[in-house]
Design a protein around this motif. Structure first.
Motif, PDB file in Angstrom:
ATOM      1  N   UNK A  88       0.830  -1.202   0.000  1.00 59.36           N
ATOM      2  CA  UNK A  88       0.000   0.000   0.000  1.00 59.36           C
ATOM      3  C   UNK A  88       0.869   1.259   0.000  1.00 59.36           C
ATOM      4  N   UNK A  89       0.289   2.333  -0.463  1.00 57.85           N
ATOM      5  CA  UNK A  89       0.961   3.628  -0.443  1.00 57.85           C
ATOM      6  C   UNK A  89       0.499   4.413   0.785  1.00 57.85           C
ATOM      7  N   UNK A  90       1.356   5.303   1.234  1.00 58.06           N
ATOM      8  CA  UNK A  90       1.057   6.102   2.418  1.00 58.06           C
ATOM      9  C   UNK A  90      -0.090   7.061   2.121  1.00 58.06           C
ATOM     10  N   UNK A  91      -1.022   7.168   3.060  1.00 63.54           N
ATOM     11  CA  UNK A  91      -2.155   8.078   2.878  1.00 63.54           C
ATOM     12  C   UNK A  91      -1.851   9.488   3.375  1.00 63.54           C
ATOM     13  N   UNK A  92      -0.608   9.710   3.844  1.00 63.72           N
ATOM     14  CA  UNK A  92      -0.202  11.053   4.239  1.00 63.72           C
ATOM     15  C   UNK A  92      -0.441  11.400   5.698  1.00 63.72           C
ATOM     16  N   UNK A  93      -0.889  10.430   6.501  1.00 67.87           N
ATOM     17  CA  UNK A  93      -1.200  10.723   7.898  1.00 67.87           C
ATOM     18  C   UNK A  93      -0.359   9.884   8.860  1.00 67.87           C
ATOM     19  N   UNK A  94       0.140  10.539   9.892  1.00 70.64           N
ATOM     20  CA  UNK A  94       0.778   9.854  11.010  1.00 70.64           C
ATOM     21  C   UNK A  94      -0.271   9.608  12.092  1.00 70.64           C
ATOM     22  N   UNK A  95      -0.267   8.398  12.647  1.00 68.04           N
ATOM     23  CA  UNK A  95      -1.120   8.104  13.801  1.00 68.04           C
ATOM     24  C   UNK A  95      -0.241   8.227  15.049  1.00 68.04           C
ATOM     25  N   UNK A  96      -0.672   9.039  15.977  1.00 66.29           N
ATOM     26  CA  UNK A  96       0.137   9.347  17.157  1.00 66.29           C
ATOM     27  C   UNK A  96      -0.652   8.955  18.402  1.00 66.29           C
ATOM     28  N   UNK A  97      -0.093   8.041  19.182  1.00 65.74           N
ATOM     29  CA  UNK A  97      -0.735   7.602  20.419  1.00 65.74           C
ATOM     30  C   UNK A  97       0.102   8.054  21.612  1.00 65.74           C
ATOM     31  N   UNK A  98      -0.546   8.712  22.548  1.00 64.53           N
ATOM     32  CA  UNK A  98       0.123   9.074  23.798  1.00 64.53           C
ATOM     33  C   UNK A  98      -0.613   8.376  24.940  1.00 64.53           C
ATOM     34  N   UNK A  99       0.133   7.982  25.946  1.00 63.53           N
ATOM     35  CA  UNK A  99      -0.515   7.382  27.116  1.00 63.53           C
ATOM     36  C   UNK A  99       0.293   7.672  28.375  1.00 63.53           C
ATOM     37  N   UNK A 100      -0.394   7.664  29.477  1.00 67.92           N
ATOM     38  CA  UNK A 100       0.225   7.838  30.791  1.00 67.92           C
ATOM     39  C   UNK A 100      -0.499   6.919  31.758  1.00 67.92           C
ATOM     40  N   UNK A 101       0.171   5.845  32.131  1.00 66.20           N
ATOM     41  CA  UNK A 101      -0.415   4.828  33.003  1.00 66.20           C
ATOM     42  C   UNK A 101       0.262   4.897  34.359  1.00 66.20           C
ATOM     43  N   UNK A 102      -0.491   4.964  35.452  1.00 64.81           N
ATOM     44  CA  UNK A 102       0.107   5.071  36.782  1.00 64.81           C
ATOM     45  C   UNK A 102       0.987   3.880  37.132  1.00 64.81           C
ATOM     46  N   UNK A 103       1.945   4.116  38.035  1.00 64.70           N
ATOM     47  CA  UNK A 103       2.935   3.100  38.398  1.00 64.70           C
ATOM     48  C   UNK A 103       2.279   1.833  38.946  1.00 64.70           C
ATOM     49  N   UNK A 104       1.170   2.002  39.655  1.00 64.93           N
ATOM     50  CA  UNK A 104       0.534   0.817  40.248  1.00 64.93           C
ATOM     51  C   UNK A 104      -0.085  -0.092  39.187  1.00 64.93           C
ATOM     52  N   UNK A 105      -0.149   0.394  37.939  1.00 66.64           N
ATOM     53  CA  UNK A 105      -0.648  -0.422  36.829  1.00 66.64           C
ATOM     54  C   UNK A 105       0.493  -0.749  35.852  1.00 66.64           C
ATOM     55  N   UNK A 155      -4.198  10.512  18.118  1.00 65.00           N
ATOM     56  CA  UNK A 155      -4.286  11.616  17.168  1.00 65.00           C
ATOM     57  C   UNK A 155      -3.942  11.130  15.775  1.00 65.00           C
ATOM     58  N   UNK A 156      -4.301  11.941  14.781  1.00 64.99           N
ATOM     59  CA  UNK A 156      -3.818  11.735  13.432  1.00 64.99           C
ATOM     60  C   UNK A 156      -3.390  13.085  12.894  1.00 64.99           C
ATOM     61  N   UNK A 157      -2.227  13.106  12.199  1.00 64.02           N
ATOM     62  CA  UNK A 157      -1.677  14.384  11.730  1.00 64.02           C
ATOM     63  C   UNK A 157      -1.072  14.222  10.347  1.00 64.02           C
ATOM     64  N   UNK A 158      -1.297  15.216   9.492  1.00 61.19           N
ATOM     65  CA  UNK A 158      -0.741  15.183   8.139  1.00 61.19           C
ATOM     66  C   UNK A 158       0.692  15.688   8.107  1.00 61.19           C
ATOM     67  N   UNK A 159       1.163  16.296   9.171  1.00 62.76           N
ATOM     68  CA  UNK A 159       2.534  16.809   9.179  1.00 62.76           C
ATOM     69  C   UNK A 159       3.070  16.872  10.602  1.00 62.76           C
ATOM     70  N   UNK A 160       4.388  16.725  10.697  1.00 58.38           N
ATOM     71  CA  UNK A 160       5.093  16.919  11.957  1.00 58.38           C
ATOM     72  C   UNK A 160       5.998  18.124  11.751  1.00 58.38           C
ATOM     73  N   UNK A 161       5.762  19.184  12.467  1.00 57.90           N
ATOM     74  CA  UNK A 161       6.423  20.461  12.195  1.00 57.90           C
ATOM     75  C   UNK A 161       7.907  20.431  12.553  1.00 57.90           C
TER      76      UNK A 161
END
Length: 292
Positions: A88-105, A155-161
């Motif tokens: 497949x060819x790139x559709x031009x979007x980056x998928x960006x996942x952020x997470x913050x899980x507490x230490x007890x987990x 998130x999804x983003x078409x560019x990373x500045x």
């Protein structure tokens, strides 16, 4: 090969095409071909039930095992990626996942990391992962499965500045290392392919040998799912040997699959209270049902 890993391969490569449920005696017989004892098989199935990967039901005095929804999700995603073609060819979007899980987990945090590596995400910084692939559905399924709504943001983003695409690729993945491992696979299995062709044509390859060879082949090739992100063509090096490895995998798989499935069918036993609708053709050629 560890019992749990072998179990996943058996369910993903064979059992799913035969109703998805199998008698424990059949599992014990098949896994004995890999030097795994009956006690190890029973111990592995018990642990996988406790981990909500397998479920068991009794019919008469026999136990039959099938995958839970959690187990099916892992198997189906793996099967799709093993037997699909990444062209497949790139559709031009980056998928960006952020997470913050507490230490007890902490265990949950480790599980998220494993899932993201499995799906092909690359680590940018602590708690921030990216992918150029359209993996929104898989990630949201992960969020639902582990109840991560309070800990994650997708998130999804078409560019990373701040950085260009090449920087992101080099930071998140080691494509040179992946190519080196693909080359090892090619050098190992290219002569084996020639040997297997001779034995198939000479009719000296037994059904059980074909079964064992196919299981090992899928087991080894499946390891690339934890390393190869399945990039769009736009991001791959010009001399990418992953395609050569995949073609070799396909040729060997198809060469021995008819005999491998024949052995499986000779050992497989399903519960007597269900009407089995087997798909022998799909078990022989799973490539035909997978599209990317």
């Amino acid at each position: 090969m560890k019992p749990r890993s072998l179990m996943f391969t058996l369910f993903g490569d064979f059992i799913r095409y035969y109703g998805g449920e199998i008698w424990i005696g059949s599992l014990i017989r098949m896994m004995s071909e890999f030097g795994i004892s009956e006690s190890s098989v029973r111990g592995a199935t018990l642990r996988m039930v406790q981990q909500d990967l397998l479920k068991v039901r009794r019919v008469g005095n026999k136990s039959y095992y099938s995958l839970t929804d959690k187990g099916k999700r892992r198997i189906e995603d793996g099967v799709r990626r093993v037997y699909s073609v990444n062209n497949h060819k790139w559709d031009g979007y980056w998928r960006i996942l952020t997470y913050s899980v507490p230490e007890e987990k902490r265990d949950l945090r480790n599980q998220i990391r494993k899932e993201l590596l499995w799906t092909g995400f690359g680590l940018m910084s602590n708690g921030t992962w990216v992918s150029p692939n359209p993996l929104e559905e898989q990630i949201m399924e992960m969020v639902r499965t582990y109840d991560l709504y309070d800990y994650t943001m997708l998130f999804s983003s078409a560019s990373v500045i701040s950085h260009d695409n090449q920087y992101i690729i080099e930071k998140g993945w080691n494509l040179h290392e992946i190519q080196s491992e693909y080359q090892t696979f090619i050098e190992t299995y290219k002569p084996k392919y020639e040997q297997l062709k001779d034995r198939v044509w000479d009719n000296t390859l037994t059904d059980v040998e074909a079964f064992v060879e196919r299981i090992y082949l899928v087991h080894i090739y499946r390891k690339f799912l934890f390393k190869d992100p399945g990039f769009p063509m736009d991001f791959l090096p010009s001399a990418w040997n992953g395609n050569v490895a995949r073609d070799l995998f396909w040729h060997i798989h198809q060469l021995i699959s008819t005999q491998a499935v024949r052995y499986f069918e000779s050992v497989f036993e399903h519960a007597p209270d269900i009407h089995l609708s087997a798909s022998r053709e799909r078990a022989i050629n799973p490539f035909a049902e997978v599209y990317l």
